[in-house]
Scaffold this active site. Structure first.
Site, PDB file in Angstrom:
ATOM      1  N   ASN A  65     -22.498  34.926  -6.773  1.00 53.51           N
ATOM      2  CA  ASN A  65     -21.745  35.909  -5.985  1.00 53.51           C
ATOM      3  C   ASN A  65     -22.673  36.634  -5.025  1.00 53.51           C
ATOM      4  OD1 ASN A  65     -19.282  35.370  -7.040  1.00 53.51           O
ATOM      5  ND2 ASN A  65     -18.918  37.403  -7.918  1.00 53.51           N
ATOM      6  N   GLY A 140     -12.047  30.218  -7.508  1.00 53.93           N
ATOM      7  CA  GLY A 140     -11.466  31.486  -7.898  1.00 53.93           C
ATOM      8  C   GLY A 140     -11.672  31.851  -9.353  1.00 53.93           C
ATOM      9  N   TYR A 141     -12.627  31.236 -10.030  1.00 54.51           N
ATOM     10  CA  TYR A 141     -12.929  31.577 -11.417  1.00 54.51           C
ATOM     11  C   TYR A 141     -14.175  32.469 -11.473  1.00 54.51           C
ATOM     12  CZ  TYR A 141      -9.542  28.125 -13.066  1.00 54.51           C
ATOM     13  OH  TYR A 141      -8.399  27.452 -13.335  1.00 54.51           O
ATOM     14  N   ALA A 143     -16.874  35.001 -11.250  1.00 59.76           N
ATOM     15  CA  ALA A 143     -17.228  36.242 -11.947  1.00 59.76           C
ATOM     16  C   ALA A 143     -16.214  36.597 -13.040  1.00 59.76           C
ATOM     17  CB  ALA A 143     -17.341  37.380 -10.947  1.00 59.76           C
ATOM     18  N   LYS A 356     -20.261  23.215 -12.159  1.00 61.03           N
ATOM     19  CA  LYS A 356     -21.113  22.897 -10.995  1.00 61.03           C
ATOM     20  C   LYS A 356     -22.460  22.302 -11.394  1.00 61.03           C
ATOM     21  CE  LYS A 356     -19.208  26.568  -8.021  1.00 61.03           C
ATOM     22  NZ  LYS A 356     -18.369  27.310  -8.955  1.00 61.03           N
ATOM     23  N   ASP A 517     -61.297 -34.045   4.914  1.00 60.41           N
ATOM     24  CA  ASP A 517     -61.505 -34.684   6.209  1.00 60.41           C
ATOM     25  C   ASP A 517     -62.585 -33.934   6.978  1.00 60.41           C
ATOM     26  OD1 ASP A 517     -59.490 -36.436   5.570  1.00 60.41           O
ATOM     27  OD2 ASP A 517     -57.952 -35.408   6.750  1.00 60.41           O
ATOM     28  N   ASP A 519     -62.674 -32.658   9.846  1.00 61.28           N
ATOM     29  CA  ASP A 519     -62.105 -32.001  11.018  1.00 61.28           C
ATOM     30  C   ASP A 519     -61.925 -30.511  10.734  1.00 61.28           C
ATOM     31  OD1 ASP A 519     -60.010 -31.975   9.263  1.00 61.28           O
ATOM     32  OD2 ASP A 519     -58.650 -33.183  10.482  1.00 61.28           O
ATOM     33  N   TYR A 775     -32.443 -38.885  21.474  1.00 62.64           N
ATOM     34  CA  TYR A 775     -31.258 -38.963  22.319  1.00 62.64           C
ATOM     35  C   TYR A 775     -31.490 -38.466  23.741  1.00 62.64           C
ATOM     36  CZ  TYR A 775     -28.865 -39.447  17.820  1.00 62.64           C
ATOM     37  OH  TYR A 775     -28.467 -39.859  16.584  1.00 62.64           O
TER      38      TYR A 775
END
Length: 1239
Positions: A65, A140-141, A143, A356, A517, A519, A775
């Site tokens: 409050n 509204g509850y 306090a 809450k 190899d 290389d 192709y």
């Protein structure tokens, strides 16, 4: 008959007293671990407290409050303090100043407002559902619950010169008559609530507050003080004094066992609250303190989930960053080092019940800066120990999973490592040591197995390495876990991760012989094997020289002509070239052995007959660890760049003396490993002069050599090119390169050197949609010889590949092709990304340099471009280039896109639009685009885009163009040029001008030689026609003497060019033609001598420009022809969404800007946007479910702007919350029905 007496109807007060858990939570005292303040330590400590949640809640209601009055006081008298007093008897007083309650009577209910607020259920000022309200009260509850659950409750309100007094007893059943009096209007407004909780009702045996509850309330009041640091909050007249949220967060920083303090908390405060991550030196269960509008949510909620996800997202980013360096963290375990504090101010918060304890509504989180959090997390001191423990854990897992450290029998290894051919004897003898021969692939394995004698196979095993080994530097065990090749190798050797070896005696093999190899790829495999062993078991290599040995096979064998069966083998090109210089006149045939597969079995038996003669033993010293770090550690990028920049990629050879039996790490790195790195870069990074990579250069050279105007299949051409150019890397990659060189769609090549006949790809997928090479057909384009004149060919430096002259070291085109087509490549430590520019602008730039402008001046006029692009290039806010597509926005949400940035494919754009459709931004797409034109209609949700900048960003119609160049300079060294392309222009200019000088000199020389031959021929013919030569009586000797006497020019040490002519050559007609040829040659020499190299260059440029202008005209016409007419795509435009008009930048100082085709548009400041910045963690998040993956960036095109998407889900409220919400809306009408609704 049913007993009716058990059915009861309770009053609201009786219901609260009988079922308090529905309203305030449990009234039973329970042991709950939580943070409380320890005055002795001056810190918050985590302890188990005896907590009565109901008692805590009724105190909390009065505190809230007072907190709500802070919001109410913004528009009235400013609130300055909240004072709380808790007496030894348990009486509690809460007082605050500020706006206060109005001391007037309600016209509707005929009672004073304070009486209604504190003494009548369902009275509240929070029923208006004000969207901006940040109060905690809703139902509204509040306090009234405190009043009901107290033995006495009193309130004093002083507001605007009036003072109100009233008291209640017997759980709000009994009340005194309100007492109202006038006071001095100058006195401060005050609201004071004093109450005595009914401790007996809460189960306290002494009917007084316990010590634990005092500590819990003390912590609760501290939370309130931290939430509202601008208000002085006092407990028993002692203020807490939090100046900032940092002061409060520091209370959670606890010293370690040794007294060391953790780093300062990470705190970020925004308009809607604060969030803090408080590091601890030791792990603990995840601990989160959440407060919303002053409400402490002891059970967490959406704000706590979102805060933890911000931390976890930052840790995920850190994990990805560390992963690049081979380091592993468990983000879940690291998160346990942090206490998370999240204190928010939210509008209209919703909770799961009247108590809450848990927030369920959507929250807007503070937008935590990403960079700041990432840097903070990376600096945590406990990370190093954590990563070490992760390595130990991973090593243990690997040892268990792959069986390392176990002396498995050959029988067990047969099933474990199918490719291993184990030595037949299980131990070494005094003469032979057990050797595991590691080969490069299965063909080399076959050579070893077919060449080893039966006796050698007793002590030699063979294991092939297939695929690419991984770099496990810095004991990168996570990467090792994915490398089956190394795992199997370690298992075959019997090595155990984490163990220190000083002798290989306990291993299954006492030597590792690497056979690859000869290389660059073979050098790489050797390097990776050495790196793995030196990183994981350095002591094994340092104490045992030769544990890793390298098997050397000949790279060249020659047969000397004239010497029966004499074969000379060379193990390095250096030795071979030394022999060539010592025997310049020797005639021989050479065979090259770059791959082990070239050797026959008979040759293999020769290698292994005296195996030790071909073995080089590797010597490793402690100092070599740093050198190998430099080569293989991902952090040592700059060292590798300098290392490679000093070497020449085109002239370098492996320079190791194979005759020596010991090889140091230094020699291997600087003489062999660098060769691999340079070859790898040469394949990926273009040459500055011709803009080509080796494979492209081989293709161009072979196609020029082919001398055919007929197209051929790409698949067939790849075979031809491989053969004539000695290409050794597979025809598939060559075919892919051929296809890319022929692509000519917008965004492909600005200048295609090959002609695409068939489906070579399009803008649909930026060329990735091409047909199979078998192709499609190609041939040289008309630009090839315009850029690479045939007269240049004899002047180029060609490469000797296995005794055959192949492509040039580099070409010297008339234009820097690198700028015309651009280049992208990733090499070893280097990368390049150079955009393409308009070829005619590049030509103009070259002309400007010919006219005396510097490369630095000229390059400023070049703007990235793709031929056929219909959009614009705009300057960005950081002076960068931005390619911008083209669109028109019409009424009713219709938007027509007619161009995309050329580096964005149509398919990627459609994919991006699909993702926008999922978030309801785009509602429809109609794609009419083709191979090389963009034509797309969209329907977007009205209001989803409010400015042209939002359109370009959200639809990925703008693309930043990055320039980060690395090229090979003319002398073959790697040269990082970053964003400055002027060196490319200068290098090309110098080489091309020099080539013209040499070409002119050579052409004049050739013409003068032709003239001398023609004049000698004329002189001989005249001598014959005058009757001085009798062919019937002449001999070859007399004719030669005659030529010498006449002073004729020798050609190829003779006069055959004259004496081998047919009889018709001496006719009058031939004589006249000979005279005309002489005149023509003399004229050509005169013209060429008057032509400067610059004029030759300009002539070639004129030919190219004319051809390209016609090509571009036809291309653009074909694009525009395919697009639908404006009568179909047009309509009334939306002015706010219209792209800005084209405003060109001023040209560079002193530059002839008009000679360039492409000009950059100046930077346009975007209109004010409502978009939130994206460089943060947090923001609006969902109210339900996990939000960790919310806000993943959308990727529509490479480098496109990205947008966050937030998924919103419905929140499932508890029954109590639904009842409370409904009751609040309907006031007291449903109160009598609550028991029936609930039960």
């Amino acid at each position: 008959m049913t007993d009716a007496s058990k059915y009861q109807k309770l009053t609201p007060i009786d219901h609260v007293l009988l079922r308090p858990e529905m309203y305030v939570g449990s009234i039973e005292t329970q042991s709950i671990p939580m943070f409380v303040f320890d005055p002795a330590k001056g810190k918050m400590v985590w302890e188990s407290m005896q907590v009565n949640q109901g008692l805590l809640k009724i105190v909390d209601e009065i505190l809230l409050n007072a907190a709500d009055n802070i919001n109410n006081s913004v528009r009235g008298a400013r609130m300055t303090y909240i004072s709380i007093k808790i007496s030894d008897s348990g009486e509690i007083m809460v007082e605050n100043d500020g706006a206060g309650l109005p001391i007037v009577k309600s016209k509707e209910h005929k009672m004073y407002i304070p009486e209604m607020v504190f003494g009548h259920l369902l009275t509240s000022s929070n029923y208006n559902n004000d969207a901006s309200s940040t109060t905690a009260g809703r139902h509204g509850y509040g306090a009234k619950l405190t009043n009901i659950l107290s033995t006495k409750f009193s309130v004093v309100c002083r507001t605007a010169g009036r003072e109100f007094h009233m008291s209640w007893t017997d759980h709000m059943r009994m009340a005194t008559t309100p007492r109202v009096s006038n006071v001095d209007p100058k006195e401060k407004n005050v609201t004071r609530v004093t109450f005595m909780p009914d401790y007996a009702h809460f189960g306290f045996p002494t009917a007084a507050i316990s010590l634990d509850m005092k500590r819990v309330l003390h912590k609760r009041i501290m939370d309130l003080a931290a939430m509202f640091s601008k208000i002085e909050v006092r407990l028993n007249n002692v203020p807490f004094g939090f100046q900032t949220f940092n002061d409060y967060a520091r209370l959670y920083s606890l010293p370690g066992a040794d007294g060391a303090m953790p780093p300062e908390p990470f705190v970020h405060t925004g308009p809607n609250g604060s969030i803090a991550f408080v590091p601890q030196l030791t792990q603990s269960p995840k601990r989160i303190v959440g407060v919303v509008n002053g409400v402490v949510t002891y059970n967490g909620g959406t704000h706590c989930t979102s805060a933890m996800e911000i931390l976890e997202t930052g840790l995920d980013s850190l994990s990805r960053s560390l992963k690049k360096d081979g380091k592993v963290i468990d983000t879940n375990r690291v998160a346990r080092h942090f206490t998370v504090l999240v204190f928010l101010i939210q509008s209209q918060p919703k909770f799961d019940s009247q108590s809450k304890a848990r927030l369920v509504s959507t929250v807007t989180m503070p937008r935590v800066p990403r960079t700041a959090l990432d840097q903070y997390l990376a600096a945590m001191p406990f990370l190093e120990a954590h990563m070490n423990s992760m390595d130990d854990q991973l090593a243990a897992e690997l040892n268990k999973e792959i069986g390392t450290g176990k002396r498995l029998s050959s029988r067990s290894l047969i099933s474990s490592i199918t490719k291993l051919v184990d030595a037949t004897s299980s131990r070494s003898d005094g003469k032979n040591i057990r050797t595991l021969i590691v080969t490069e692939g299965d063909s080399a394995k076959a050579l070893a197995l077919n060449s080893l004698s039966s006796e050698q196979k007793k002590f030699c095993g063979v294991f092939p390495l297939r695929g690419k080994l991984l770099n496990v530097r810095n004991k990168n065990l996570k990467r090792l876990k994915t490398c089956k090749e190394l795992q199997d190798l370690f298992l075959a050797l019997g090595l155990e991760l984490g163990k220190t070896y000083k002798s290989p005696a306990e291993l299954r093999y006492q030597r590792l012989l690497v056979m690859t190899d000869q290389d660059a790829d073979g050098s790489h495999i050797k390097g990776l094997v050495i790196n793995a062993f030196e990183s994981l078991w350095p002591s094994l290599l340092q104490h045992n020289p030769g544990y890793i040995s390298l098997f050397s096979t000949p790279i060249v064998k020659i047969k000397v002509n004239g010497k029966a069966k004499e074969v000379v083998a060379f193990h390095s090109f250096r030795d071979f070239h030394r022999w060539q210089r010592a025997n310049p006149n020797a005639r021989y045939s050479a065979k090259y052995y770059k791959g082990l597969g070239t050797s026959t079995t008979a040759e293999g038996k020769e290698y292994f007959a005296d195996m030790e003669r071909n073995v080089m033993r590797l010597v490793v010293e402690p100092k070599d660890h740093r050198l190998l770090d430099s080569v293989f550690d991902s952090a040592e990028v700059e060292w590798r760049k300098e290392w490679m920049s000093k070497a020449n990629a085109f002239q370098g050879e492996v320079d190791i003396d194979r005759s020596k039996k010991l090889l140091t790490i230094g020699d291997f790195v600087h003489k062999e490993m660098v060769h691999f790195a340079l070859v790898g870069n040469a394949r990926a990074i273009p040459h500055c002069v011709d803009g080509l990579k080796p494979s492209q250069r081989k293709i161009l050279w072979a196609m020029l050599k082919r001398h055919s105007s007929e197209a051929a299949k790409v698949a067939q051409l790849s075979g031809y090119i491989s053969e004539v150019s000695s290409f050794h890397h597979g025809e598939a990659s060559l075919q892919e390169t051929i296809v890319k060189m022929a692509q000519n769609f917008t965004g492909g090549n600005n200048i295609n050197l090959l002609v695409p006949e068939g489906q070579f790809g399009s803008r649909q997928q930026l060329g990735n949609d091409h047909a199979a090479p078998r192709y499609i057909f190609t041939k040289l384009s008309r630009f090839a010889r315009l850029l690479f004149p045939e007269d240049d060919d004899p002047l180029l430096d060609y490469i000797d590949e296995e005794g055959t002259m192949v492509e040039p070291n580099h070409y010297v085109p008339i234009l820097p092709l690198l700028l015309c087509n651009g280049a992208v490549g990733i090499g070893f430590g280097f990368a390049t990304n150079i955009p393409s520019f308009h070829p005619l602008d590049v030509s103009a730039a070259v002309r400007a340099m010919i006219n005396g402008e510097s490369a630095k001046q000229v390059v400023r006029n070049l703007v990235p471009w793709a031929v056929g692009f219909q959009g614009t290039v705009r300057r960005g806010p950081e002076k960068e280039y931005i390619a911008v597509g083209k669109y028109t926005a019409h009424r009713n949400g219709r938007l027509h896109v007619s161009e995309l940035p050329w580096m964005t494919s149509i398919e990627a754009f459609r994919s991006h639009i699909s993702s926008l459709a999922s978030s309801d931004v785009v509602q429809r797409i109609a794609d009419y685009s083709g191979a090389n034109h963009i034509d797309i209609d969209l329907i977007v949700r009205e209001g989803s885009m409010t400015t042209w900048a939002e359109c370009e960003t959200d639809l990925a119609l703008s693309q930043r163009i990055y320039i980060n160049g690395t090229v090979f300079s003319p002398d073959g060294t790697l040269s990082p040029i970053d964003a400055d392309l002027s060196p490319v222009l200068q290098w090309h200019y110098d080489r091309r001008l020099d080539l013209y000088k040499r070409r002119r000199t050579r052409q004049i020389g050739l013409l003068e030689m032709d003239l001398a031959r023609l004049q000698s021929t004329r002189k001989f013919v005249e001598h014959f026609r005058q009757g001085h030569i009798d062919f019937l009586a002449a001999t070859d000797d007399t004719l030669t003497k005659t030529c010498v006497k006449l002073g004729l020019v020798r050609v190829d040490d003779g006069y055959d060019y004259i004496l081998k002519k047919p009889i018709t050559f001496y006719t009058k007609t031939s004589t006249e033609k000979l005279q005309a040829d002489i005149k023509k040659t003399q004229d050509s020499i005169a013209v060429l001598k008057q032509t400067t190299p610059v004029k030759m260059w300009l002539t070639d440029l004129d030919k190219f420009d004319k051809t390209f202008q016609e090509y571009e005209r036809v291309l653009i016409h074909s694009i525009q022809k395919e697009q639908r007419p404006a009568s179909i795509t047009g309509g009334e435009e939306v002015p706010a969404l219209r792209q800005p008009p084209l405003m060109l930048e001023a040209p560079a100082k002193g530059a002839a800007s008009s000679s360039y085709r492409v000009h950059i548009c100046r930077y346009e400041e975007p209109p004010a946007s409502k978009r939130k910045p994206e460089d943060t963690y947090g923001g609006a998040l969902s109210s339900g479910g996990s939000t960790r993956n919310v806000g993943k960036r959308l990727t529509g095109a490479r480098g496109a702007k990205k947008k966050k998407v937030v998924r919103r889900t419905r929140t499932k409220m508890s029954l109590g919350t639904r009842v409370a919400e409904f009751a609040g809306a309907q006031l007291g009408r449903l109160l009598p029905q609550l028991p029936r609704l609930l039960f």
